[in-house]
Design a protein around this motif. Sequence first.
Motif, PDB file in Angstrom:
ATOM      1  N   LEU A   1      -1.215   8.345  10.411  1.00  0.00           N
ATOM      2  CA  LEU A   1       0.139   8.985  10.085  1.00  0.00           C
ATOM      3  C   LEU A   1       0.587   9.828  11.157  1.00  0.00           C
ATOM      4  CD1 LEU A   1       0.335   9.617   6.213  1.00  0.00           C
ATOM      5  CD2 LEU A   1       1.170   7.806   7.498  1.00  0.00           C
ATOM      6  N   THR A   2      -0.093  10.303  12.082  1.00  0.00           N
ATOM      7  CA  THR A   2       0.436  11.154  13.173  1.00  0.00           C
ATOM      8  C   THR A   2       1.436  10.417  13.954  1.00  0.00           C
ATOM      9  OG1 THR A   2      -1.436  12.496  12.964  1.00  0.00           O
ATOM     10  CG2 THR A   2      -0.061  12.420  15.369  1.00  0.00           C
ATOM     11  N   PHE A   3       1.041   9.265  14.467  1.00  0.00           N
ATOM     12  CA  PHE A   3       2.026   8.417  15.379  1.00  0.00           C
ATOM     13  C   PHE A   3       3.465   8.002  14.492  1.00  0.00           C
ATOM     14  CE2 PHE A   3      -2.490   7.510  16.121  1.00  0.00           C
ATOM     15  CZ  PHE A   3      -2.688   7.760  17.707  1.00  0.00           C
ATOM     16  N   LEU A   4       3.267   7.736  13.235  1.00  0.00           N
ATOM     17  CA  LEU A   4       4.505   7.375  12.590  1.00  0.00           C
ATOM     18  C   LEU A   4       5.504   8.845  12.371  1.00  0.00           C
ATOM     19  CD1 LEU A   4       3.041   5.301   9.606  1.00  0.00           C
ATOM     20  CD2 LEU A   4       4.166   4.551  11.802  1.00  0.00           C
ATOM     21  N   ARG A   5       4.630   9.785  12.414  1.00  0.00           N
ATOM     22  CA  ARG A   5       5.205  11.217  12.215  1.00  0.00           C
ATOM     23  C   ARG A   5       6.141  11.427  13.445  1.00  0.00           C
ATOM     24  NH1 ARG A   5       1.203  13.825  10.456  1.00  0.00           N
ATOM     25  NH2 ARG A   5       1.475  13.354   8.149  1.00  0.00           N
ATOM     26  N   HIS A   6       5.365  10.956  14.545  1.00  0.00           N
ATOM     27  CA  HIS A   6       6.037  11.205  15.947  1.00  0.00           C
ATOM     28  C   HIS A   6       7.317  10.310  16.122  1.00  0.00           C
ATOM     29  CE1 HIS A   6       2.321  12.901  17.962  1.00  0.00           C
ATOM     30  NE2 HIS A   6       2.627  13.689  17.160  1.00  0.00           N
ATOM     31  N   TYR A   7       7.110   9.003  15.192  1.00  0.00           N
ATOM     32  CA  TYR A   7       8.350   8.223  15.516  1.00  0.00           C
ATOM     33  C   TYR A   7       9.598   8.776  14.741  1.00  0.00           C
ATOM     34  CZ  TYR A   7      11.554   4.285  15.102  1.00  0.00           C
ATOM     35  OH  TYR A   7      12.734   3.340  15.126  1.00  0.00           O
ATOM     36  N   TYR A   8       9.369   8.886  13.398  1.00  0.00           N
ATOM     37  CA  TYR A   8      10.130   9.239  12.575  1.00  0.00           C
ATOM     38  C   TYR A   8      10.896  10.616  12.599  1.00  0.00           C
ATOM     39  CZ  TYR A   8       9.361   4.980  10.111  1.00  0.00           C
ATOM     40  OH  TYR A   8       9.583   3.719   9.608  1.00  0.00           O
TER      41      TYR A   8
ATOM     42  N   GLN B   1       0.948  -1.249   0.068  1.00  0.00           N
ATOM     43  CA  GLN B   1      -0.055  -0.068  -0.089  1.00  0.00           C
ATOM     44  C   GLN B   1       0.728   1.372  -0.036  1.00  0.00           C
ATOM     45  OE1 GLN B   1      -3.920  -0.583   2.254  1.00  0.00           O
ATOM     46  NE2 GLN B   1      -2.446  -2.454   3.271  1.00  0.00           N
ATOM     47  N   MET B   2       1.976   1.080  -0.616  1.00  0.00           N
ATOM     48  CA  MET B   2       2.640   2.466  -0.847  1.00  0.00           C
ATOM     49  C   MET B   2       2.156   3.210  -2.262  1.00  0.00           C
ATOM     50  SD  MET B   2       4.901   2.364   1.455  1.00  0.00           S
ATOM     51  CE  MET B   2       4.707   1.152   2.799  1.00  0.00           C
ATOM     52  N   ILE B   3       1.556   2.457  -2.985  1.00  0.00           N
ATOM     53  CA  ILE B   3       0.988   2.956  -4.395  1.00  0.00           C
ATOM     54  C   ILE B   3      -0.635   2.318  -4.428  1.00  0.00           C
ATOM     55  CG2 ILE B   3       3.034   3.501  -5.575  1.00  0.00           C
ATOM     56  CD1 ILE B   3       2.476   1.243  -7.266  1.00  0.00           C
ATOM     57  N   GLU B   4      -1.313   2.861  -5.090  1.00  0.00           N
ATOM     58  CA  GLU B   4      -2.445   2.447  -5.179  1.00  0.00           C
ATOM     59  C   GLU B   4      -3.385   2.808  -6.500  1.00  0.00           C
ATOM     60  OE1 GLU B   4      -5.143   4.288  -2.030  1.00  0.00           O
ATOM     61  OE2 GLU B   4      -4.767   6.422  -2.851  1.00  0.00           O
ATOM     62  N   ASP B   5      -4.206   2.082  -6.931  1.00  0.00           N
ATOM     63  CA  ASP B   5      -5.130   2.498  -8.134  1.00  0.00           C
ATOM     64  C   ASP B   5      -5.858   3.613  -7.991  1.00  0.00           C
ATOM     65  OD1 ASP B   5      -4.084   0.062  -9.726  1.00  0.00           O
ATOM     66  OD2 ASP B   5      -5.302  -1.123  -8.450  1.00  0.00           O
ATOM     67  N   SER B   6      -5.904   4.416  -9.055  1.00  0.00           N
ATOM     68  CA  SER B   6      -6.881   5.288  -9.112  1.00  0.00           C
ATOM     69  C   SER B   6      -7.446   5.592 -10.672  1.00  0.00           C
ATOM     70  CB  SER B   6      -6.284   6.721  -8.629  1.00  0.00           C
ATOM     71  OG  SER B   6      -5.297   7.238  -9.725  1.00  0.00           O
TER      72      SER B   6
ATOM     73  N   TRP C   1      10.711   9.594   5.196  1.00  0.00           N
ATOM     74  CA  TRP C   1      11.209   9.178   6.565  1.00  0.00           C
ATOM     75  C   TRP C   1      12.264   8.314   6.557  1.00  0.00           C
ATOM     76  CZ3 TRP C   1       5.592   8.412   8.005  1.00  0.00           C
ATOM     77  CH2 TRP C   1       5.026   9.536   8.203  1.00  0.00           C
ATOM     78  N   ASP C   2      12.159   7.290   5.728  1.00  0.00           N
ATOM     79  CA  ASP C   2      13.143   6.231   5.512  1.00  0.00           C
ATOM     80  C   ASP C   2      13.345   5.402   4.151  1.00  0.00           C
ATOM     81  OD1 ASP C   2      15.198   4.378   6.361  1.00  0.00           O
ATOM     82  OD2 ASP C   2      13.788   3.244   7.668  1.00  0.00           O
ATOM     83  N   PRO C   3      13.580   6.164   3.330  1.00  0.00           N
ATOM     84  CA  PRO C   3      13.339   5.490   1.919  1.00  0.00           C
ATOM     85  C   PRO C   3      14.220   4.401   1.601  1.00  0.00           C
ATOM     86  CG  PRO C   3      14.536   7.459   1.635  1.00  0.00           C
ATOM     87  CD  PRO C   3      13.948   7.243   3.091  1.00  0.00           C
ATOM     88  N   TYR C   4      15.385   4.167   2.296  1.00  0.00           N
ATOM     89  CA  TYR C   4      16.178   2.837   2.078  1.00  0.00           C
ATOM     90  C   TYR C   4      16.142   1.998   3.313  1.00  0.00           C
ATOM     91  CZ  TYR C   4      17.880   6.243  -1.412  1.00  0.00           C
ATOM     92  OH  TYR C   4      18.024   6.924  -2.329  1.00  0.00           O
ATOM     93  N   LEU C   5      14.970   1.780   4.127  1.00  0.00           N
ATOM     94  CA  LEU C   5      14.587   0.861   4.899  1.00  0.00           C
ATOM     95  C   LEU C   5      15.667   0.454   5.908  1.00  0.00           C
ATOM     96  CD1 LEU C   5      12.610   0.877   2.491  1.00  0.00           C
ATOM     97  CD2 LEU C   5      12.736  -1.814   2.846  1.00  0.00           C
TER      98      LEU C   5
ATOM     99  N   GLN D   1       4.423   8.285   0.164  1.00  0.00           N
ATOM    100  CA  GLN D   1       5.015   9.473  -0.060  1.00  0.00           C
ATOM    101  C   GLN D   1       5.669   9.949   1.158  1.00  0.00           C
ATOM    102  OE1 GLN D   1       4.091  11.239  -3.043  1.00  0.00           O
ATOM    103  NE2 GLN D   1       5.935  12.719  -2.638  1.00  0.00           N
ATOM    104  N   SER D   2       5.037   9.672   2.198  1.00  0.00           N
ATOM    105  CA  SER D   2       5.944  10.117   3.458  1.00  0.00           C
ATOM    106  C   SER D   2       7.051   9.475   3.937  1.00  0.00           C
ATOM    107  CB  SER D   2       4.965   9.846   4.652  1.00  0.00           C
ATOM    108  OG  SER D   2       3.820  11.027   4.623  1.00  0.00           O
ATOM    109  N   LEU D   3       6.960   7.906   3.373  1.00  0.00           N
ATOM    110  CA  LEU D   3       8.131   6.992   3.845  1.00  0.00           C
ATOM    111  C   LEU D   3       9.035   6.826   2.663  1.00  0.00           C
ATOM    112  CD1 LEU D   3       8.577   4.670   5.890  1.00  0.00           C
ATOM    113  CD2 LEU D   3       7.733   3.098   4.402  1.00  0.00           C
ATOM    114  N   LEU D   4       8.731   6.791   1.466  1.00  0.00           N
ATOM    115  CA  LEU D   4       9.787   6.408   0.518  1.00  0.00           C
ATOM    116  C   LEU D   4      10.211   7.529  -0.516  1.00  0.00           C
ATOM    117  CD1 LEU D   4       8.163   2.960  -0.585  1.00  0.00           C
ATOM    118  CD2 LEU D   4      10.099   3.452   1.051  1.00  0.00           C
TER     119      LEU D   4
END
Length: 306
Positions: A295-302, A69-74, A93-97, A85-88
Amino acid sequence: MESLVKPLSRQKASFGRHETFALRYAWLTKGFQALLNNKDIFHSDNATIELGVGKNMVNSIRYWLRASQMIEDSDAGLVPTQLGQSLLSEKGWDPYLEDEATLWLIHWQLATNAELATAWYWFFNCYHKAEFTTEDAMESLTEFVRNNLNGKHSERTVKQEVAMILRMYCPSKINAKSIEESLDSPLASLKLITSIEDLHVYRSYGNLQPSLPIELIGYAANEIFNQRQTETLPIADLMYGQKSGIALGSVFRLTESALLAKLENLVKAYPNIFQINETAGVNQLYRQDSTTESLTFLRHYYQPTR
């Protein structure tokens, strides 16, 4: 609020769409950033050149991006999700895992996407055998598909999904090729499945999971609240799930006491959002603020200092 969680539906299920290629470290980032540069990349004749892989691998990269679910159909074709978008993205936040929390997050996204990663959903939400053989798991998944899904699904393809899960989460170390694959399978480092090779037995036990951050528990719980459209969840439901639902504790292979400890720490960190109370003898997690985005929780982590 909309949730990325996709619980089981009798009509929507997918098997074998990865073209027999396990998820590899560089693929999500490479495919995601290529899509940002060219929205038609996965339908382009140049995709193999731009991504540096064969045609079947291009399809596999597209599948893993959609399944996680990093991309989706539209209507406009494939587009990035807000999570992707936020992660990769290049400044994500962490594009290279590099952070293990990111691997937990990708695992969660796969295991809660019953529409596109049906076998992953089944294994981590519904299959509770702590020790099993490949054949045990294959027969159980086949029976699950027969009893819970409509339409025809190739038994051979369904059974091969078990082999793919084992390869991704517990790579064999028998030969050079499988060692190379194990280095390329990021989710293996979570140690959610281990093997006793002499006995051909696999183990997938509940554990304390100290590397699983509270913020990811908050993200996951908030996603379940949104998907279920409720503000109250029995902790037993969070551990084992309702029928065809999502089982937070089981997905992360937490023990009951480890899940409760994580939830208690979550409440301490976010007392204005979550509370644990006992109602009629049942321990429940309450959400007091339904406006908080997951996403707020992930934002607080990263981004803890922002």
